[in-house]
Motif scaffolding. Sequence first.
Motif, mmCIF file in Angstrom:
data_model
loop_
_atom_site.group_PDB
_atom_site.id
_atom_site.type_symbol
_atom_site.label_atom_id
_atom_site.label_comp_id
_atom_site.label_asym_id
_atom_site.label_seq_id
_atom_site.Cartn_x
_atom_site.Cartn_y
_atom_site.Cartn_z
ATOM 1 N N ALA A 163 -36.077 -78.517 -62.140
ATOM 2 C CA ALA A 163 -35.163 -79.624 -61.857
ATOM 3 C C ALA A 163 -34.145 -79.229 -60.792
ATOM 4 C CB ALA A 163 -34.455 -80.061 -63.141
ATOM 5 N N ASN A 164 -33.614 -78.026 -60.901
ATOM 6 C CA ASN A 164 -32.637 -77.553 -59.925
ATOM 7 C C ASN A 164 -33.252 -77.456 -58.530
ATOM 8 O OD1 ASN A 164 -30.139 -76.671 -59.016
ATOM 9 N ND2 ASN A 164 -30.531 -74.548 -59.553
ATOM 10 N N LEU A 165 -34.452 -76.924 -58.448
ATOM 11 C CA LEU A 165 -35.114 -76.811 -57.148
ATOM 12 C C LEU A 165 -35.391 -78.185 -56.539
ATOM 13 C CD1 LEU A 165 -37.552 -73.826 -57.781
ATOM 14 C CD2 LEU A 165 -35.515 -73.860 -56.314
ATOM 15 N N LEU A 166 -35.759 -79.152 -57.368
ATOM 16 C CA LEU A 166 -35.977 -80.509 -56.864
ATOM 17 C C LEU A 166 -34.682 -81.109 -56.327
ATOM 18 C CD1 LEU A 166 -38.349 -81.872 -59.647
ATOM 19 C CD2 LEU A 166 -38.936 -81.571 -57.233
ATOM 20 N N ILE A 167 -33.580 -80.879 -57.031
ATOM 21 C CA ILE A 167 -32.274 -81.379 -56.570
ATOM 22 C C ILE A 167 -31.883 -80.704 -55.255
ATOM 23 C CG2 ILE A 167 -29.783 -81.266 -57.067
ATOM 24 C CD1 ILE A 167 -31.102 -83.591 -58.464
ATOM 25 N N LEU A 168 -32.084 -79.400 -55.182
ATOM 26 C CA LEU A 168 -31.740 -78.681 -53.942
ATOM 27 C C LEU A 168 -32.613 -79.139 -52.776
ATOM 28 C CD1 LEU A 168 -31.129 -75.084 -55.306
ATOM 29 C CD2 LEU A 168 -29.433 -76.724 -54.459
ATOM 30 N N ARG A 169 -33.881 -79.363 -53.032
ATOM 31 C CA ARG A 169 -34.775 -79.861 -51.976
ATOM 32 C C ARG A 169 -34.279 -81.215 -51.469
ATOM 33 N NH1 ARG A 169 -39.945 -79.379 -50.066
ATOM 34 N NH2 ARG A 169 -40.514 -77.792 -51.559
ATOM 35 N N GLN A 170 -33.901 -82.071 -52.397
ATOM 36 C CA GLN A 170 -33.404 -83.388 -52.001
ATOM 37 C C GLN A 170 -32.104 -83.251 -51.206
ATOM 38 O OE1 GLN A 170 -33.412 -86.372 -55.013
ATOM 39 N NE2 GLN A 170 -32.075 -87.709 -53.870
ATOM 40 N N HIS A 171 -31.238 -82.357 -51.630
ATOM 41 C CA HIS A 171 -29.978 -82.140 -50.906
ATOM 42 C C HIS A 171 -30.250 -81.688 -49.470
ATOM 43 C CE1 HIS A 171 -25.763 -81.311 -50.319
ATOM 44 N NE2 HIS A 171 -26.031 -80.064 -49.983
ATOM 45 N N LEU A 172 -31.165 -80.742 -49.325
ATOM 46 C CA LEU A 172 -31.498 -80.260 -47.982
ATOM 47 C C LEU A 172 -32.145 -81.353 -47.136
ATOM 48 C CD1 LEU A 172 -32.883 -76.721 -48.868
ATOM 49 C CD2 LEU A 172 -30.716 -77.237 -47.717
ATOM 50 N N SER A 173 -33.046 -82.096 -47.744
ATOM 51 C CA SER A 173 -33.787 -83.126 -47.007
ATOM 52 C C SER A 173 -32.932 -84.306 -46.603
ATOM 53 C CB SER A 173 -34.951 -83.641 -47.860
ATOM 54 O OG SER A 173 -35.853 -82.622 -48.134
ATOM 55 N N HIS A 174 -31.906 -84.584 -47.390
ATOM 56 C CA HIS A 174 -31.108 -85.768 -47.113
ATOM 57 C C HIS A 174 -29.691 -85.421 -46.672
ATOM 58 C CE1 HIS A 174 -34.310 -88.267 -48.696
ATOM 59 N NE2 HIS A 174 -34.394 -87.444 -49.716
ATOM 60 N N CYS A 175 -28.917 -84.836 -47.549
ATOM 61 C CA CYS A 175 -27.496 -84.591 -47.263
ATOM 62 C C CYS A 175 -27.282 -83.620 -46.098
ATOM 63 C CB CYS A 175 -26.792 -84.069 -48.512
ATOM 64 S SG CYS A 175 -26.891 -85.190 -49.911
#
Length: 87
Positions: free
Chosen positions: A49-61
Amino acid sequence: MNEERKKVLQALKTSKGQIEGIIKMIEDERYCIDISNQLMAAQALLKKANLLILRQHLSHCVKEAIIHDKGDEKLDEVMKLLSKFID
């Protein structure tokens, strides 16, 4: 809610169920190795779950911040977080 967040939510809900099961195992005085195996499974889901959140942060934010010349701030955030993994 996007697909990535749905995956995170599902992993967290599953880990919540596992943790509730682990608590019951401890209350029932189940075999320590069985409890430990379940703890590791819950940790793996939280890591996912943490890795998915971090991936989303990198991809978007972070990507958006770089486009608007505010990338250094976001990169510093990511580096601070990664330092927690390394320590």
